[in-house]
Design an enzyme around this catalytic site. Structure first.
Site, PDB file in Angstrom:
ATOM      1  N   ASP A 199     101.351 -37.134  -2.888  1.00  0.00           N
ATOM      2  CA  ASP A 199     102.723 -37.568  -3.154  1.00  0.00           C
ATOM      3  C   ASP A 199     103.060 -37.309  -4.620  1.00  0.00           C
ATOM      4  O   ASP A 199     102.379 -37.789  -5.522  1.00  0.00           O
ATOM      5  CB  ASP A 199     102.858 -39.061  -2.844  1.00  0.00           C
ATOM      6  CG  ASP A 199     104.298 -39.513  -2.724  1.00  0.00           C
ATOM      7  OD1 ASP A 199     105.160 -38.948  -3.428  1.00  0.00           O
ATOM      8  OD2 ASP A 199     104.561 -40.446  -1.947  1.00  0.00           O
ATOM      9  N   HIS A 254     105.056 -37.434   0.206  1.00  0.00           N
ATOM     10  CA  HIS A 254     106.114 -38.442   0.249  1.00  0.00           C
ATOM     11  C   HIS A 254     106.751 -38.609   1.628  1.00  0.00           C
ATOM     12  O   HIS A 254     106.996 -39.728   2.083  1.00  0.00           O
ATOM     13  CB  HIS A 254     107.187 -38.081  -0.781  1.00  0.00           C
ATOM     14  CG  HIS A 254     107.991 -39.236  -1.264  1.00  0.00           C
ATOM     15  ND1 HIS A 254     107.461 -40.272  -2.010  1.00  0.00           N
ATOM     16  CD2 HIS A 254     109.313 -39.543  -1.106  1.00  0.00           C
ATOM     17  CE1 HIS A 254     108.412 -41.143  -2.292  1.00  0.00           C
ATOM     18  NE2 HIS A 254     109.535 -40.736  -1.754  1.00  0.00           N
ATOM     19  N   SER A 287     109.945 -45.398  -0.395  1.00  0.00           N
ATOM     20  CA  SER A 287     110.413 -44.797  -1.634  1.00  0.00           C
ATOM     21  C   SER A 287     111.272 -45.779  -2.433  1.00  0.00           C
ATOM     22  O   SER A 287     110.809 -46.859  -2.785  1.00  0.00           O
ATOM     23  CB  SER A 287     111.169 -43.497  -1.312  1.00  0.00           C
ATOM     24  OG  SER A 287     111.452 -42.751  -2.469  1.00  0.00           O
TER      25      SER A 287
END
Length: 408
Positions: A351, A384, A181
């Site tokens: 995601d 994610h 991320s």
């Protein structure tokens, strides 16, 4: 109005950690750049709570950045077999609102931190400034607003450089990097400026964040378009999250906007994670959420609104001139990343933060990358959190990463 489930989820995601205050004095103002093999921080450390109970050797280190932040770092130098690492060091860097814990929360056979150690790598886990174990500073307290005057620009300029230099100095080797991320954006930004390249062997970027303007998460978009972070900062809340009593009215406004569904906020923000073990939720909540700077969220919101990757925009030509010597923030040009730097990218079809369209924009910037130096894995069912907490990530993501590291 928010229902009970929404309120509970919001509390989990955004309320201030109960232990944050207790960790204000994790390090003294005189803490030195060095290693703590027998930590005196507290009985609650990542080594003691997550690594040693699984039968691994673990060291607690602390690293001081040039701007005075004291970062907590854990090292796993030995696998379960007891054999000392015979492969290069790997630095694991987490994303926003978490710390290093998610790399270790699943079983040793499912957690990347342990998998790398068992494959003979010298594993280093870092914790971003402001998180529970990295709240120290040489002169500031987390109670000082000045402590929170940073965005991810400073994570590139100070945190990443200090961490990489420290691991290099301790091991005498160049290192592999794994980021998830926000940690991918930090690395990409550094590479685009030709910084630290001589320290890295490879970089594995999971749920890569670079371009953000096409994210499908309506809640995230709404927060950016409503200038939520900017309003919190204007009101004097420089640490995020600022507390439920402050945040709840803002979140209720977002959730009441047409098209926004707050019944399952984790899914709404990150996407429907396919493979996260729900039984680990209790363990996760012992470590997360972690604080960040409100200014950091402002910076990300600017990227969502503009579609550009640039340094923090101070909001006026004069202020930008004062900071950068030009009226607009300098860009981070992804096309300038060296073509021979070995990169591994993993992204998911569900995601909602590292969206397919945004990742493909990044991949287009990398289209001239040396073919034998770029590996890309796409998991249609992944969102994610699956890349760090998925119970099958060991087979579909981590095994390829280990092979990539061994290749380079």
């Amino acid at each position: 109005m928010l229902n009970f489930s929404s309120v509970l989820t919001l509390l989990v995601l955004f309320s201030v950690s109960a232990y944050a205050a207790a960790s204000e004095n994790v390090f003294s103002a005189n803490a030195k750049y060095g290693v703590i093999l027998h930590s005196s921080i507290s009985n609650d450390t990542i080594c003691k709570s997550l690594v040693q109970p699984q039968g691994y050797v673990c060291e607690e280190h602390n690293v001081t950045t040039k701007d005075g932040y004291i970062l907590s770092v854990q090292r796993i130098p030995v696998g379960r077999s007891g054999k000392t690492a015979d492969k290069p060091p790997v630095l694991l860097q987490h994303g926003i609102l978490v710390d290093a814990a998610p790399w270790l929360l699943n079983s040793p056979d499912e957690s990347l931190g342990f998998i790398l150690a068992d494959n003979g790598f010298d594993v280093w886990l870092s914790n971003t400034r402001g998180t529970k174990y990295s709240r120290g500073h040489t002169s500031l307290s987390p109670n000082d607003s000045a402590y929170w005057e940073w965005s991810w620009d400073e994570l590139v300029q100070y945190d990443l450089s200090a961490l990489v230099q420290y691991v290099h100095d301790q091991t005498g080797q160049t290192l592999h990097y794994v980021g998830h991320s926000l940690a991918t954006l930090i690395a990409l930004a550094a590479f685009s400026k030709q910084e630290l390249l001589n320290m890295f062997r490879t970089a594995a970027l999971l749920s890569p964040i670079a371009y953000l303007n096409q994210i499908p998460s309506q809640l995230t978009k709404a927060a950016a378009q409503m200038y939520l972070a900017e309003e919190l900062y204007r009101l004097g809340y420089h640490q995020f999250p600022p507390g439920w009593d402050v945040l709840a009215p803002f979140l209720e406004m977002i959730c009441n906007k047409p098209g926004n569904n707050c019944s399952d906020l984790m899914t709404a923000f990150t996407g429907p994670n396919c493979c996260v073990n729900s039984s680990k939720a209790g363990v996760l909540l012992e470590h997360e959420p972690q604080p960040t700077a409100t200014k950091n969220l402002i910076h990300l919101s600017q990227m969502i609104r503009t579609g550009s990757i640039a340094m923090y925009d101070y909001g006026s030509k004069d202020e930008n001139m004062g900071h950068y010597g030009q009226p607009t923030p300098p860009p981070y040009n992804m096309k300038s990343i060296p073509k021979d730097l070995p990169l591994f990218l993993g992204y998911g079809g569900h995601d909602m933060l590292a969206d397919i369209k945004d990742v493909k924009t990044l991949l287009n910037d990398l289209k001239d990358h040396d073919k034998d130096k770029l590996a890309v894995i796409y998991r249609k069912d992944y969102a994610h959190a699956d890349f760090i907490l998925g119970v099958n990530a060991n087979q579909v993501v981590y095994d390829p990463i280990v092979s990539f590291f061994k290749l380079h």
